[in-house]
Design a protein around this motif. Structure first.
Motif, short mmCIF file in Angstrom:
data_model
loop_
_atom_site.label_atom_id
_atom_site.label_comp_id
_atom_site.label_asym_id
_atom_site.label_seq_id
_atom_site.Cartn_x
_atom_site.Cartn_y
_atom_site.Cartn_z
N TYR A 1 0.87 -1.17 0.00
CA TYR A 1 0.00 0.00 0.00
C TYR A 1 0.91 1.22 0.00
CZ TYR A 1 -2.52 -4.00 1.77
OH TYR A 1 -3.02 -5.27 1.94
N MET A 2 1.16 1.78 -1.19
CA MET A 2 2.16 2.82 -1.38
C MET A 2 1.51 4.20 -1.32
SD MET A 2 4.79 0.87 -1.69
CE MET A 2 6.10 1.96 -2.24
N PRO A 3 1.94 5.05 -0.38
CA PRO A 3 1.35 6.38 -0.28
C PRO A 3 1.68 7.25 -1.49
CG PRO A 3 2.64 5.81 1.69
CD PRO A 3 2.96 4.80 0.64
N HIS A 4 0.77 8.12 -1.82
CA HIS A 4 1.06 9.15 -2.83
C HIS A 4 2.04 10.15 -2.21
CE1 HIS A 4 0.33 12.65 -5.46
NE2 HIS A 4 -0.04 11.77 -6.36
N PRO A 5 2.93 10.75 -3.00
CA PRO A 5 3.91 11.68 -2.42
C PRO A 5 3.31 12.89 -1.74
CG PRO A 5 4.56 11.03 -4.64
CD PRO A 5 3.18 10.49 -4.42
N THR A 6 2.14 13.36 -2.23
CA THR A 6 1.59 14.61 -1.69
C THR A 6 0.09 14.57 -1.41
OG1 THR A 6 1.26 15.46 -3.95
CG2 THR A 6 3.34 16.01 -2.84
N ASP A 7 -0.64 13.68 -2.05
CA ASP A 7 -2.10 13.67 -1.95
C ASP A 7 -2.56 12.57 -1.00
OD1 ASP A 7 -4.85 13.64 -2.28
OD2 ASP A 7 -4.77 13.92 -4.45
N PRO A 8 -3.13 12.92 0.16
CA PRO A 8 -3.56 11.88 1.11
C PRO A 8 -4.74 11.06 0.62
CG PRO A 8 -4.26 14.05 1.85
CD PRO A 8 -3.37 14.28 0.66
N ALA A 9 -5.40 11.47 -0.46
CA ALA A 9 -6.56 10.74 -0.97
C ALA A 9 -6.20 9.84 -2.15
CB ALA A 9 -7.66 11.72 -1.38
N LYS A 10 -4.88 9.58 -2.34
CA LYS A 10 -4.45 8.70 -3.42
C LYS A 10 -3.39 7.73 -2.91
CE LYS A 10 -5.29 11.97 -7.22
NZ LYS A 10 -4.66 12.70 -8.35
N MET A 11 -3.30 6.58 -3.57
CA MET A 11 -2.29 5.58 -3.23
C MET A 11 -2.09 4.68 -4.45
SD MET A 11 -4.16 2.47 -1.18
CE MET A 11 -2.92 1.34 -1.83
N THR A 12 -1.08 3.82 -4.36
CA THR A 12 -0.87 2.77 -5.36
C THR A 12 -0.95 1.42 -4.68
OG1 THR A 12 0.55 4.16 -6.74
CG2 THR A 12 0.71 1.78 -7.05
N PHE A 13 -1.81 0.57 -5.21
CA PHE A 13 -1.90 -0.82 -4.75
C PHE A 13 -0.96 -1.63 -5.62
CE2 PHE A 13 -4.15 -5.02 -5.13
CZ PHE A 13 -3.93 -5.44 -3.83
N TRP A 14 0.09 -2.16 -5.01
CA TRP A 14 1.16 -2.87 -5.73
C TRP A 14 1.07 -4.34 -5.35
CZ3 TRP A 14 6.83 -0.67 -5.88
CH2 TRP A 14 7.58 -1.38 -6.82
N LEU A 15 0.68 -5.16 -6.30
CA LEU A 15 0.48 -6.59 -6.07
C LEU A 15 1.56 -7.38 -6.80
CD1 LEU A 15 -2.87 -8.54 -6.31
CD2 LEU A 15 -0.85 -9.37 -7.50
N GLN A 16 2.22 -8.26 -6.08
CA GLN A 16 3.13 -9.22 -6.70
C GLN A 16 2.73 -10.63 -6.25
OE1 GLN A 16 7.14 -7.84 -5.67
NE2 GLN A 16 7.33 -6.97 -7.71
N ARG A 17 2.50 -11.49 -7.23
CA ARG A 17 2.11 -12.88 -6.95
C ARG A 17 3.26 -13.81 -7.32
NH1 ARG A 17 -0.08 -16.59 -10.28
NH2 ARG A 17 -0.53 -14.97 -11.86
N PHE A 18 3.56 -14.73 -6.43
CA PHE A 18 4.65 -15.68 -6.61
C PHE A 18 4.10 -17.11 -6.63
CE2 PHE A 18 6.40 -11.89 -4.82
CZ PHE A 18 7.70 -11.78 -5.25
N GLU A 19 4.68 -17.96 -7.47
CA GLU A 19 4.28 -19.36 -7.53
C GLU A 19 5.49 -20.23 -7.20
OE1 GLU A 19 2.69 -20.00 -11.41
OE2 GLU A 19 0.83 -18.89 -11.00
N ARG A 20 5.22 -21.32 -6.50
CA ARG A 20 6.30 -22.19 -6.06
C ARG A 20 6.73 -23.11 -7.20
NH1 ARG A 20 6.65 -24.16 -0.01
NH2 ARG A 20 8.86 -24.69 0.05
N VAL A 21 8.01 -23.08 -7.52
CA VAL A 21 8.51 -23.91 -8.61
C VAL A 21 9.69 -24.77 -8.18
CG1 VAL A 21 7.75 -22.30 -10.39
CG2 VAL A 21 10.03 -22.06 -9.41
#
Length: 428
Positions: A333-353
């Motif tokens: 959950y990445m904060p926006h640099p200046t706007d408290p009403a915005k963010m970036t949802f950063w999803l990384q999915r890993f699979e076991r190999v």
């Protein structure tokens, strides 16, 4: 948030976290965001990237934390380091995309740094007179640790080591052997909400029956779901593989198609378990262990429950880990640099190999924006549909602040720890 008068421990064992509402200003005020970026994100260990993104000497991976451009790089000596990703001359960002580099070269005026952060070249150095102290001009380093195939950084040089920060999570997560998993999806989506509203959506199961009703056919989200609060982090255990006890008895006799598909994936015929689906969950655990072992994965340190269940971690300040024996996901959950009403949802999915997890081509990164962006997983779409409306609601003059019940105690724990940092009282 001030800590209110608390009830006796016997009345509420979590009373030490307080009962006050979470003020609306925490989600709308620019000064609050600025303080969080400085006092919380500036002093916490933050996940940066899979080690595979910097596998070779010269591999550089840039990313931003609020207004701070950072970069992780593997040096010519094989050591993974991290730096503030900013030219010491005029402030241009040095590395703008993941790539392999020979040095940190500024494409504005030609300042150049070795991969260990020391000065390599200053064009027309004599013209700078007294401003060329090379030690002062070295790239500011970050604390950087590679653990379980993941790279972590900390902007605070006085912060304790990563393993101290993770505490009991070190032993628990090490059992999964995260280095046996390979990145399978990398996705960044801009959301119109405060970063904490995004984080809150993934720390409790109370919203499950209303927001995710389909999950009840194979997931237990009752009000007695096991939860564990650690010093900074928390864990919830979602039992998967049998219908939720919230459902009427007649809906718990035959496996729903989604549950049938899950069972078939590990060689279990759901039709043979009609009327005893709880037993089928045990068969699925054995099946998952067999499938992974035959694939060359070492799951000897994992329990039977970990073969089916979601061991759901929140790693302070901004990470959710959904841990499964065959896969795991990291939500940031990445904060926006200046706007408290915005963010970036950063999803990384890993699979076991298995042991060859470092091989193969890296997946492409996908970018999206807003609730109209469609995830492959419908659960994420359902959560994404809620968060912008929460942001609009907390801005209302009528809203007094957020309330949490016992099923949301992980949220209370999160804000308790957030306050420790904001009050300049981190736990070290």
């Amino acid at each position: 948030m001030s800590i209110a008068e608390v009830a006796p421990p016997e009345a509420n064992p979590d009373a030490w976290m307080g009962f006050d509402r979470i003020e609306p200003e925490r989600f709308t005020n620019e000064a609050v965001l600025k303080a969080e970026l400085a006092r919380v994100f500036g002093r916490s260990w933050l996940y940066a990237c899979p080690e595979r993104d910097v596998a070779n000497p010269g591999d550089a991976y840039p990313f931003n934390v609020g207004p701070d451009p950072l970069v992780v790089v593997r040096g010519d000596d094989g050591v993974v380091r991290a730096f503030h990703n900013v030219c010491r001359h005029r402030g241009r960002q040095l590395i703008t995309r993941p790539r392999n580099v020979k040095s940190f070269y500024c494409w504005f005026h030609g300042f150049d740094w070795h991969l260990d952060g020391t000065v390599r070249d200053i064009p027309d150095k004599a013209c700078f007179a007294h401003y060329t102290n090379e030690e002062d001009l070295a790239l500011p380093p970050l604390q950087c640790t590679v653990w379980q195939g993941l790279v972590w950084v900390n902007m605070d040089p006085s912060a304790p080591p990563l393993l101290d920060f993770l505490g009991p999570l070190v032993e628990q997560l090490s059992a999964y052997k995260l280095e046996e998993y390979r990145l399978a999806e990398d996705l960044l989506v801009e959301w119109e909400c405060n970063w904490k509203i995004g984080a809150d959506a993934f720390q409790e199961g109370y919203h499950g029956p209303v927001t995710h009703p389909q999950l009840q056919f194979f997931l237990e989200d009752g009000d007695d779901m096991p939860m564990h609060l650690y010093d900074l982090h928390s864990r919830g255990l979602y039992q998967i593989g049998a219908p939720c006890t919230r459902l009427p008895a007649e809906d718990r006799v035959k496996a729903h198609p989604m549950l049938k598909q899950m069972a078939a994936g590990v060689g279990v015929d759901a039709d043979q378990y009609e009327g005893r689906l709880d037993e089928m969950r045990l068969a699925m655990q054995k099946g998952r262990r067999r499938v992974l072992t035959e694939a060359g994965c070492d799951v000897s340190a994992l329990t039977d429950e970990q073969m089916t269940d979601d061991f759901h971690y929140f790693v302070f300040p901004n990470i959710t880990l959904n841990m499964f024996a065959e896969r795991f996901s990291i939500f940031r959950y990445m904060p926006h640099p200046t706007d408290p009403a915005k963010m970036t949802f950063w999803l990384q999915r890993f699979e076991r190999v298995g042991k060859d997890a470092q091989g193969g081509k890296r997946v492409e990164t996908t970018y999206g924006s807003g609730p109209d962006f469609r995830f492959d997983n419908e659960v994420y779409n359902q959560d994404a549909a809620n968060v912008p409306w929460v942001q609009k609601g907390v801005a209302s003059r009528s809203f007094k602040g957020m309330l949490f019940n016992t099923q949301e105690r992980r949220l209370r724990h999160f804000y308790f720890n957030l306050d420790r940092y904001l009050a300049d009282r981190p736990p070290w």
